[in-house]
Design an enzyme around this catalytic site. Structure first.
Site, short mmCIF file in Angstrom:
data_model
loop_
_atom_site.label_atom_id
_atom_site.label_comp_id
_atom_site.label_asym_id
_atom_site.label_seq_id
_atom_site.Cartn_x
_atom_site.Cartn_y
_atom_site.Cartn_z
N ASP A 36 0.66 -1.53 -0.10
CA ASP A 36 0.17 0.03 -0.19
C ASP A 36 1.04 1.14 -0.04
O ASP A 36 2.40 0.94 0.94
CB ASP A 36 -0.63 0.34 1.45
N HIS B 272 2.34 3.36 -9.45
CA HIS B 272 2.27 1.39 -8.98
C HIS B 272 4.37 1.30 -9.93
O HIS B 272 4.42 0.14 -9.82
CB HIS B 272 1.08 1.64 -10.06
N LEU C 152 11.86 -19.99 -4.05
CA LEU C 152 10.89 -19.28 -3.28
C LEU C 152 10.25 -19.48 -4.55
O LEU C 152 10.36 -19.16 -5.41
CB LEU C 152 12.04 -17.87 -3.14
C1 FPP Z 1 -1.63 -0.37 -3.63
O1 FPP Z 1 -1.37 0.90 -2.91
C2 FPP Z 1 -1.74 -0.84 -4.00
C3 FPP Z 1 -2.17 -1.61 -5.34
C4 FPP Z 1 -3.79 -1.06 -5.49
C5 FPP Z 1 -1.45 -1.73 -6.65
C6 FPP Z 1 -0.39 -3.04 -6.57
C7 FPP Z 1 0.61 -2.93 -7.98
C8 FPP Z 1 1.62 -2.59 -7.63
C9 FPP Z 1 2.90 -2.25 -6.91
C10 FPP Z 1 2.08 -3.17 -9.39
C11 FPP Z 1 2.38 -4.47 -9.92
C12 FPP Z 1 2.10 -5.64 -9.10
C13 FPP Z 1 2.90 -6.83 -9.55
C14 FPP Z 1 3.25 -8.06 -8.85
C15 FPP Z 1 3.69 -6.27 -10.59
P1 FPP Z 1 -2.33 2.51 -3.54
O2 FPP Z 1 -2.51 3.32 -4.73
O3 FPP Z 1 -3.54 2.09 -3.29
O4 FPP Z 1 -1.50 2.91 -2.04
P2 FPP Z 1 -2.63 4.75 -1.80
O5 FPP Z 1 -3.43 4.13 -0.70
O6 FPP Z 1 -1.78 5.57 -1.82
O7 FPP Z 1 -3.48 5.43 -3.09
#
Ligand code: FPP
Length: 228
Positions: A2, A19, A113
């Site tokens: 997050d 992201h 892993l």
């Molecule tokens: C939450 O942060 C994160 C996500 C919904 C997406 C996570 C995805 C990635 C890191 C990239 C794709 C994954 C892989 C495995 C390659 P948020 O955007 O909700 O954060 P916020 O709370 O600050 O808005």
């Protein structure tokens, strides 16, 4: 994982840039987890609820996921990493599903892993599906109602065959599980960390593991019972 969106917005960038930076962290943390002798790393990459985000963000995330899988295959093979996934995979776009299936197949014999991606995953949805399957088996006469125990439920979850997580880390400052491995994390140690995912690194992972190592896991017993 997050904190991507807020990390980007605080820098005046588009959320998708957060992201994108988060994908770099994924690469680093997979490597760091392996170096720390972690055997299974589950990353909550996309929840059932994340489908409700703006269309652009959803398609941006799907694109990043596909690119990650394509670019990481060689590294996963070289580093003996087995890819798996949990969630409603059929909901993902076909091109992503295809790359995912190919990567899973090409890494299936690796053992150092397990990298388990939670994609279109929700803990409540997982439990509903498990309940429906068990109910169907009961109706068909292949499962007795009284025979349903913890093992039976576990065997009907996406994580069947995998142990429950020892440690659940949530980055980005929020203190909740947000539908992540609800059944499986009953006795997991939870570690909340304020660092947003794009800034999470090996040192932070080691801090979380050190914190975990100092905890006493009592599973309902007394402290004296578990360490006399
Ligand atoms: C939450 O942060 C994160 C996500 C919904 C997406 C996570 C995805 C990635 C890191 C990239 C794709 C994954 C892989 C495995 C390659 P948020 O955007 O909700 O954060 P916020 O709370 O600050 O808005």
């Amino acid at each position: 994982m997050d904190g991507n969106g807020r990390w980007a917005q605080a820098k005046g960038l588009l959320r998708i840039m957060g992201h994108r930076e988060g994908v770099k962290t994924v690469r680093n943390i997979v490597e760091a987890a392996k170096a720390c002798d972690v055997k299974i790393l589950t990353l909550y990459a996309f929840s059932t609820e994340n489908w409700n985000r703006p269309k652009d963000e959803v398609s941006g995330l799907m694109g990043l996921l596909k690119k990650f899988l394509q670019s990481e295959l060689t590294r996963m093979v070289e580093n003996d990493i087995q890819l798996r996934c949990i969630g409603n995979i059929h909901a993902l776009p076909k091109d992503v599903r295809d790359v995912l299936a190919a990567t899973i197949d090409q890494t299936k014999d690796n053992t150092s892993l397990i990298l388990n991606l939670a994609l279109s995953y929700g803990g409540r949805n997982e439990l509903i599906q498990a309940i429906q399957t068990m109910a169907q088996k009961c109706l068909a006469g292949t499962l007795a109602v009284g025979a349903i125990d913890e093992q039976t439920v576990g065997a009907h979850l996406f994580t069947a065959g995998l142990p429950d997580p020892d440690l659940v880390i949530r980055t980005g400052g929020e203190r909740r599980l947000s539908n992540f491995l609800l059944w499986q994390s009953s006795y997991s140690e939870i570690y909340f960390c304020d660092v947003p995912w794009p800034e999470f690194n090996k040192a932070e992972l080691k801090k979380a593991i050190a914190d975990f190592s100092g905890r006493q896991r009592r599973y309902g017993k007394t402290g004296e019972q578990v360490s006399p």
